[in-house]
Scaffold this motif. Structure first.
Motif, mmCIF file in Angstrom:
data_model
loop_
_atom_site.group_PDB
_atom_site.id
_atom_site.type_symbol
_atom_site.label_atom_id
_atom_site.label_comp_id
_atom_site.label_asym_id
_atom_site.label_seq_id
_atom_site.Cartn_x
_atom_site.Cartn_y
_atom_site.Cartn_z
ATOM 1 N N VAL A 1 8.709 44.024 34.021
ATOM 2 C CA VAL A 1 7.834 43.392 35.007
ATOM 3 C C VAL A 1 6.363 43.515 34.618
ATOM 4 N N GLU A 2 5.946 44.736 34.280
ATOM 5 C CA GLU A 2 4.524 44.944 34.005
ATOM 6 C C GLU A 2 4.128 44.550 32.585
ATOM 7 N N GLN A 3 4.977 44.836 31.621
ATOM 8 C CA GLN A 3 4.643 44.523 30.226
ATOM 9 C C GLN A 3 5.298 43.230 29.733
ATOM 10 N N ALA B 1 0.824 42.725 38.443
ATOM 11 C CA ALA B 1 1.606 41.682 37.772
ATOM 12 C C ALA B 1 1.489 40.354 38.504
ATOM 13 N N ILE B 2 1.497 40.395 39.829
ATOM 14 C CA ILE B 2 1.359 39.165 40.622
ATOM 15 C C ILE B 2 0.009 38.519 40.357
ATOM 16 N N VAL B 3 -1.046 39.321 40.409
ATOM 17 C CA VAL B 3 -2.400 38.791 40.204
ATOM 18 C C VAL B 3 -2.551 38.221 38.798
ATOM 19 N N GLU B 4 -2.081 38.962 37.785
ATOM 20 C CA GLU B 4 -2.213 38.488 36.407
ATOM 21 C C GLU B 4 -1.387 37.237 36.146
ATOM 22 N N GLU B 5 -0.171 37.205 36.653
ATOM 23 C CA GLU B 5 0.724 36.084 36.389
ATOM 24 C C GLU B 5 0.326 34.828 37.162
ATOM 25 N N LEU B 6 -0.024 34.982 38.417
ATOM 26 C CA LEU B 6 -0.318 33.826 39.250
ATOM 27 C C LEU B 6 -1.805 33.495 39.341
ATOM 28 N N GLY B 7 -2.639 34.460 38.960
ATOM 29 C CA GLY B 7 -4.083 34.230 39.016
ATOM 30 C C GLY B 7 -4.551 33.178 38.052
ATOM 31 N N ALA B 8 -3.808 32.955 36.980
ATOM 32 C CA ALA B 8 -4.194 31.966 35.985
ATOM 33 C C ALA B 8 -3.747 30.545 36.355
ATOM 34 N N VAL B 9 -2.937 30.438 37.402
ATOM 35 C CA VAL B 9 -2.442 29.122 37.822
ATOM 36 C C VAL B 9 -3.522 28.375 38.599
ATOM 37 N N LYS B 10 -3.678 27.109 38.298
ATOM 38 C CA LYS B 10 -4.655 26.279 39.029
ATOM 39 C C LYS B 10 -3.968 25.647 40.225
ATOM 40 N N PHE B 11 -4.514 25.928 41.401
ATOM 41 C CA PHE B 11 -3.948 25.376 42.643
ATOM 42 C C PHE B 11 -4.813 24.235 43.129
#
Length: 198
Positions: free
Chosen positions: A156-158, A188-198
């Protein structure tokens, strides 16, 4: 630390700093080493007592350390299946220092107690961590949580390859790994979804 109270048993997921805390609160140096091997290499309590100096080796290209688990869990025929897992350099250094200080031969076990004693060491270390930190969640930590935390950290994290973690951890298939995985961490949520453009 994350806790899941759904089901028969309380499950805990420890972060890397919490595994460090647990190891530092171990009752003996041998207990600290056992906690490190389980938390850093994903071994079960009955596997950690099998490990001898002869079981660590360099990878073929010399870039990393591997640890041979001679007789892992084998649910198919019960004889135990050997596997190799990754051995972090800092954990290898602890094994090396312990071997030197205790004058262990290549065939002598690092951990010289029964699996039940290993599990008890984790309980004592968790109790000590609870007394030191005042965090009640430590009261629920078990030796199996170290394996669970190892798998979750890698997957999950790595975001490591699930098939590689499955092989290193000795799971027979992906379905057998599912119970060990918890929810994604906030990071992990912030890193994974933070890069998504909404």
């Amino acid at each position: 630390m994350r806790i899941d109270t759904d089901g028969d048993r309380v499950k805990c997921w420890l972060g890397r700093s919490e595994i460090d805390t647990l190891a530092r609160r171990a009752p003996t140096r041998e207990a600290e080493l056992a906690i490190r091997i389980m938390g850093d290499c994903g071994l079960r309590s009955f596997e950690v007592i099998q490990i001898c100096p002869k079981h660590k080796r360099r990878s073929e290209d010399g870039s990393a350390w591997l640890l041979r688990v001679p007789k892992g869990k084998d649910t198919r025929n019960g004889t135990g299946k050997a596997r190799d897992t990754f051995l972090p350099a800092q954990t290898e250094q602890l094994l090396h220092s312990y071997q030197r200080d205790e004058s262990l031969g290549m065939d002598e076990q690092y951990i010289t107690v029964a699996p039940r004693s290993v599990r008890r060491w984790v309980e004592v270390a968790a109790k000590n961590a609870h007394e030191t930190t005042g965090v009640d969640d430590w009261q629920h930590v078990s030796s199996h949580d170290l394996r669970r935390s190892w798998a979750t950290y890698l997957l999950v994290e790595q975001r490591r390859n699930v098939r590689v973690v499955q092989s290193a951890g000795g799971w027979k298939d992906y379905d057998s790994m599912k119970p060990y995985l918890g929810e994604a961490t906030e990071q992990a949520i912030v890193e994974e979804l933070g890069a998504v453009k909404f």
